[in-house]
Write a protein that holds these residues in place. Structure first.
Motif, short mmCIF file in Angstrom:
data_model
loop_
_atom_site.label_atom_id
_atom_site.label_comp_id
_atom_site.label_asym_id
_atom_site.label_seq_id
_atom_site.Cartn_x
_atom_site.Cartn_y
_atom_site.Cartn_z
N ARG A 54 25.40 50.15 58.70
CA ARG A 54 26.44 50.92 57.92
C ARG A 54 27.77 50.76 58.90
NH1 ARG A 54 27.79 55.77 59.30
NH2 ARG A 54 29.61 56.68 58.40
N ALA A 55 27.50 51.19 60.10
CA ALA A 55 28.67 51.22 61.10
C ALA A 55 29.31 49.89 61.25
CB ALA A 55 27.99 51.45 62.43
N THR A 56 28.73 48.83 61.13
CA THR A 56 29.32 47.23 61.17
C THR A 56 30.40 47.31 60.00
OG1 THR A 56 27.40 46.56 62.57
CG2 THR A 56 28.84 44.89 61.10
N LEU A 57 29.76 47.51 58.73
CA LEU A 57 30.32 47.67 57.86
C LEU A 57 31.79 48.43 57.83
CD1 LEU A 57 27.61 47.50 54.84
CD2 LEU A 57 29.18 45.66 55.39
N GLY A 60 34.32 47.08 59.79
CA GLY A 60 35.09 45.74 59.03
C GLY A 60 35.79 46.21 58.19
N GLY A 61 35.92 47.61 58.01
CA GLY A 61 37.04 48.18 56.76
C GLY A 61 36.38 48.11 55.41
N PHE A 62 34.98 48.02 55.17
CA PHE A 62 34.22 48.28 53.78
C PHE A 62 33.93 49.38 53.55
CE2 PHE A 62 33.70 43.78 55.85
CZ PHE A 62 34.31 42.83 54.96
N PRO A 63 33.92 49.58 52.30
CA PRO A 63 33.53 50.83 51.58
C PRO A 63 31.93 51.14 51.82
CG PRO A 63 34.31 49.54 49.87
CD PRO A 63 34.41 48.77 51.02
N TYR A 64 31.59 52.34 51.95
CA TYR A 64 29.99 52.46 51.91
C TYR A 64 29.96 54.02 51.26
CZ TYR A 64 25.21 52.07 53.61
OH TYR A 64 23.92 51.75 53.86
N VAL A 65 29.36 54.09 50.15
CA VAL A 65 29.29 55.16 49.50
C VAL A 65 28.05 55.87 48.97
CG1 VAL A 65 31.66 55.13 48.74
CG2 VAL A 65 29.96 54.45 47.07
N VAL A 66 27.98 57.12 49.15
CA VAL A 66 26.58 57.76 48.41
C VAL A 66 26.87 58.59 47.07
CG1 VAL A 66 25.27 57.76 50.63
CG2 VAL A 66 26.76 59.79 49.86
N ALA A 67 25.83 58.56 46.30
CA ALA A 67 26.14 59.53 45.27
C ALA A 67 25.04 60.56 45.56
CB ALA A 67 25.55 58.83 43.86
N GLU A 68 25.51 62.04 45.19
CA GLU A 68 24.50 63.06 45.63
C GLU A 68 24.55 64.21 44.38
OE1 GLU A 68 25.83 65.25 48.94
OE2 GLU A 68 27.86 65.54 48.13
N TYR A 76 22.94 54.93 46.78
CA TYR A 76 24.26 54.42 47.66
C TYR A 76 24.62 52.97 47.46
CZ TYR A 76 20.98 51.71 50.28
OH TYR A 76 19.89 50.48 50.76
N ALA A 77 25.87 52.69 47.59
CA ALA A 77 26.43 51.49 47.50
C ALA A 77 27.57 51.02 48.50
CB ALA A 77 27.21 51.40 46.13
N TYR A 78 27.43 49.68 48.71
CA TYR A 78 28.47 49.18 49.76
C TYR A 78 29.14 47.92 49.36
CZ TYR A 78 24.44 46.76 51.72
OH TYR A 78 23.33 45.92 51.97
N ALA A 79 30.19 47.65 49.82
CA ALA A 79 30.56 46.25 49.79
C ALA A 79 30.52 45.61 51.41
CB ALA A 79 31.88 46.14 49.11
N GLY A 80 30.54 44.34 51.45
CA GLY A 80 30.63 43.65 52.53
C GLY A 80 31.19 42.39 52.35
N ALA A 81 31.30 41.53 53.60
CA ALA A 81 32.00 40.26 53.33
C ALA A 81 31.00 39.40 52.69
CB ALA A 81 32.06 39.53 54.91
N TYR A 82 31.70 38.44 51.53
CA TYR A 82 30.79 37.67 50.94
C TYR A 82 30.11 36.62 51.70
CZ TYR A 82 29.64 33.86 47.62
OH TYR A 82 28.94 32.92 47.07
N ALA A 181 49.58 35.49 45.32
CA ALA A 181 48.99 35.03 46.79
C ALA A 181 47.99 35.88 47.56
CB ALA A 181 50.31 34.94 47.74
N PRO A 182 46.99 35.08 48.04
CA PRO A 182 46.01 36.11 48.82
C PRO A 182 46.61 36.86 50.14
CG PRO A 182 45.97 33.84 49.41
CD PRO A 182 46.83 33.77 48.36
N GLN A 183 45.96 38.04 50.41
CA GLN A 183 46.09 38.62 51.57
C GLN A 183 45.94 37.90 52.67
OE1 GLN A 183 45.04 42.78 51.99
NE2 GLN A 183 45.95 43.21 49.97
N VAL A 184 46.43 38.07 53.97
CA VAL A 184 46.06 37.34 55.10
C VAL A 184 45.35 38.48 55.85
CG1 VAL A 184 46.88 36.45 57.24
CG2 VAL A 184 48.11 35.87 55.14
N ARG A 185 44.04 38.40 56.07
CA ARG A 185 43.35 39.61 56.96
C ARG A 185 42.95 39.01 58.03
NH1 ARG A 185 41.70 43.35 53.19
NH2 ARG A 185 41.82 42.95 50.97
N ASN A 186 42.49 39.85 58.96
CA ASN A 186 42.03 39.54 60.34
C ASN A 186 40.54 39.27 60.28
OD1 ASN A 186 44.48 39.91 61.66
ND2 ASN A 186 44.06 42.34 61.92
N ALA A 187 40.46 38.00 59.86
CA ALA A 187 38.94 37.56 59.89
C ALA A 187 38.27 36.63 60.75
CB ALA A 187 38.78 37.01 58.41
#
Length: 187
Positions: A54-57, A60-68, A76-82, A181-187
């Motif tokens: 979770r901390a790594t995600l 990296g600026g990715f969302p990590y959410v819970v339903a309560e 819970y759900a999260y997005a990470g780098a494809y 045009a795509p965003q330029v991200r720090n990747a």
């Protein structure tokens, strides 16, 4: 954690996951690793490993959410780098896991909606769902209801619980998608 949820349970909220949620998140995931085929992991990670992930995600600026509901984590759900290479930096992969007693009541839809909105707000352009097991029709249908389209099936690429498993790939445009045009991200 309660044994079962009443049929009329009320979702009190979707919110960012916190360190305090990691025990409940680990228990939810452990069930899916041990009993299910959505995750191709075969050994249950401990709470320390799940907190590290979770901390790594989050770093990296990715969302990590819970339903309560009433302070109980139901899913819970999260997005990470494809993929880790820089060219994929505008594409995310989603993951959603629910407590077994919280399925079939629309909770996955609430989590996925929140995840899509968070990813769009951050400027991501594509979301990929990698659904373990072709027989996981609830997850496939959930994604299709949220605008994902099937883009392929990888046949017999995993084995778990003594059987071969397929992976179904689905994709959804986020925000402007490829129309600008795509965003330029720090990747």
């Amino acid at each position: 954690m309660s044994a079962t949820l009443p049929l009329d349970f009320t979702l009190t909220g979707i919110r960012p996951a916190s360190e305090a949620d990691m025990t409940a998140i680990t228990a939810i995931y452990a069930h899916h690793v041990r009993q299910g085929s959505a995750s191709f992991e075969t050994k249950v990670p401990d709470v320390v490993e799940m907190a590290r992930r979770r901390a790594t995600l989050r770093e990296g600026g990715f969302p990590y959410v819970v339903a309560e509901d009433n302070s109980e984590v139901l899913g819970y759900a999260y997005a990470g780098a494809y993929r880790p290479r820089a060219a994929y930096c505008n594409t995310v992969e989603d993951s959603i896991y629910l407590r077994p007693d919280a399925t079939g009541r629309g909770l996955g839809s609430h989590l996925l909606t929140a995840l899509i909105e968070a990813c769009e707000a951050q400027g991501f352009r594509q979301m990929i769902a990698v659904v373990g097991d072709r027989a996981n029709t609830p997850s496939i249908r959930l994604h299709e209801r949220q605008g994902f389209r099937r883009i392929g099936t990888l046949e017999a690429v995993g084995c778990k619980h003594g059987r071969w498993l397929d992976v179904v790939l689905l994709q959804r445009r986020l925000g402007e998608g490829a129309s600008s045009a795509p965003q330029v991200r720090n990747a």
